[in-house]
Design an enzyme around this catalytic site. Structure first.
Site, mmCIF file in Angstrom:
data_model
loop_
_atom_site.group_PDB
_atom_site.id
_atom_site.type_symbol
_atom_site.label_atom_id
_atom_site.label_comp_id
_atom_site.label_asym_id
_atom_site.label_seq_id
_atom_site.Cartn_x
_atom_site.Cartn_y
_atom_site.Cartn_z
ATOM 1 N N ASP A 30 -5.554 2.120 2.956
ATOM 2 C CA ASP A 30 -4.338 2.567 3.657
ATOM 3 C C ASP A 30 -4.617 3.931 4.278
ATOM 4 O O ASP A 30 -5.639 4.562 3.972
ATOM 5 C CB ASP A 30 -3.154 2.657 2.670
ATOM 6 N N SER A 31 -3.691 4.380 5.116
ATOM 7 C CA SER A 31 -3.825 5.713 5.698
ATOM 8 C C SER A 31 -3.501 6.798 4.673
ATOM 9 O O SER A 31 -3.839 7.961 4.878
ATOM 10 C CB SER A 31 -2.878 5.845 6.890
ATOM 11 N N CYS B 235 6.293 -1.039 6.031
ATOM 12 C CA CYS B 235 5.291 0.025 5.923
ATOM 13 C C CYS B 235 5.088 0.179 4.432
ATOM 14 O O CYS B 235 6.067 0.260 3.670
ATOM 15 C CB CYS B 235 5.818 1.325 6.524
ATOM 16 N N CYS C 174 -1.790 -1.811 4.572
ATOM 17 C CA CYS C 174 -1.116 -0.995 5.578
ATOM 18 C C CYS C 174 -0.649 -1.933 6.684
ATOM 19 O O CYS C 174 -1.465 -2.646 7.278
ATOM 20 C CB CYS C 174 -2.116 0.025 6.127
HETATM 21 N N1 DGL Z 1 1.311 2.799 5.192
HETATM 22 C C1 DGL Z 1 1.195 2.504 6.562
HETATM 23 C C2 DGL Z 1 1.866 1.181 6.921
HETATM 24 O O1 DGL Z 1 2.015 0.321 6.086
HETATM 25 C C3 DGL Z 1 1.356 3.525 7.660
HETATM 26 C C4 DGL Z 1 1.754 4.930 7.482
HETATM 27 C C5 DGL Z 1 1.191 5.793 8.605
HETATM 28 O O2 DGL Z 1 0.035 6.177 8.478
HETATM 29 O O3 DGL Z 1 1.902 6.067 9.581
HETATM 30 O O4 DGL Z 1 2.223 0.959 8.033
#
Ligand code: DGL
Length: 279
Positions: free
Chosen positions: A13-14, A191, A77
């Protein structure tokens, strides 16, 4: 698939969002060794372009799979999955499980026929989401709202830092203000950061609103793809990771050293992660 018992599942994930997926995967597969990757140098993904996200995610996953030889990669993500899942699958040999907005189960759950969807700016504009809507919710109303403030709130919450409590009411009010928004009874948390804030979001939306995300389906999918395989987790002490020796528990990799991430360790330990490295 790499069926060496020590070959890990790699969750990507980010930031901390993928922990909402890891919680369900850990419950389904308690013995599985895990490498959790947070691309904190690239966070947030939500305000980046499709080209930036695709290049970043494929480049990193290429290097990570070469180095760690996981048996399976989970892109935990929604932003990265809705943009880069197909291209990453084309180039990597390892099985890849993505995270996509839970529109199908939401369509089965809603009684009013009006579904809210909270995601990042990048996710809510994806053709992937249009296709899920057309396939599973064509007879429903799907209202989408980008809530990047919630990503920052989840990152702060897991570090024990303060965040603006108004962000939850703002997200709820934005969806409620759309045509038919008052009738929303089901909200897709599209998200992976957002299930970490479900309590706060439930208070903001008020009673009678259900929340759904993709993590249960992902855990089931990973369990089925790895069925019958043996696992050798670094250590599985009966007293949990804190009771184990120095090598016990799983590892989190970060793409940037950030001293503030030290404050993440107690949250990470809750998910069985005891070590933190920079990749
Ligand atoms: N957790 C990520 C998602 O499911 C994104 C959050 C981000 O880096 O903006 O979309």
């Amino acid at each position: 698939m790499n069926s060496d018992p020590a070959a890990p599942l790699l969750l990507f994930d980010s930031g901390v969002g993928g922990l909402s997926v890891l919680g369900k995967v850990r419950a389904a597969l308690p013995q599985a060794p895990v490498i959790y990757v947070s691309d904190n140098a690239g966070l947030p993904y939500g305000n980046k372009t499709e080209a930036q996200i695709a290049a970043r995610v494929s480049g990193l996953l290429g290097r990570l799979t070469e180095r760690y030889r996981p048996r399976l990669v989970c892109i935990a993500c929604n932003t990265a999955s809705t943009i880069a899942l197909a291209s990453v699958r084309e180039v990597l040999e390892v099985p890849i499980v993505g995270t996509v907005p839970a529109i199908k189960p939401a369509a089965a759950m809603t009684r009013t026929g009006v579904i809210g969807l909270l995601g990042t700016e990048a996710t809510i504009r994806q053709g992937y989401v249009d296709r899920l809507e057309a396939e599973f919710a064509a007879d429903k109303r799907l209202l989408r709202h980008a809530a990047p403030e919630l990503v920052a709130a989840a990152e702060a919450k897991l570090r024990g830092q303060s965040f603006n409590p108004a962000v939850f009411a703002r997200a709820a009010a934005a969806l409620r203000a759309m045509p038919d928004g008052e009738r929303i009874d089901t909200v897709v948390l599209a998200c992976t950061h957002f299930p970490l804030l479900e309590r706060e979001l439930a208070a903001a939306f008020g009673p009678g609103t259900c929340f759904i995300d993709g993590s249960d389906g992902i855990a089931r999918r990973i369990a089925s793809l790895t069925e019958g395989q043996s696992w050798a987790r670094p250590a599985n002490p009966p007293g949990g990771p804190d009771a184990a020796g120095p090598d016990a528990g799983d590892t989190a990799l970060f793409t940037r050293h950030d001293p503030a991430d030290e404050f993440l360790m107690s949250a990470l330990r809750h998910y069985g992660i005891t070590k933190r490295l920079v990749f």
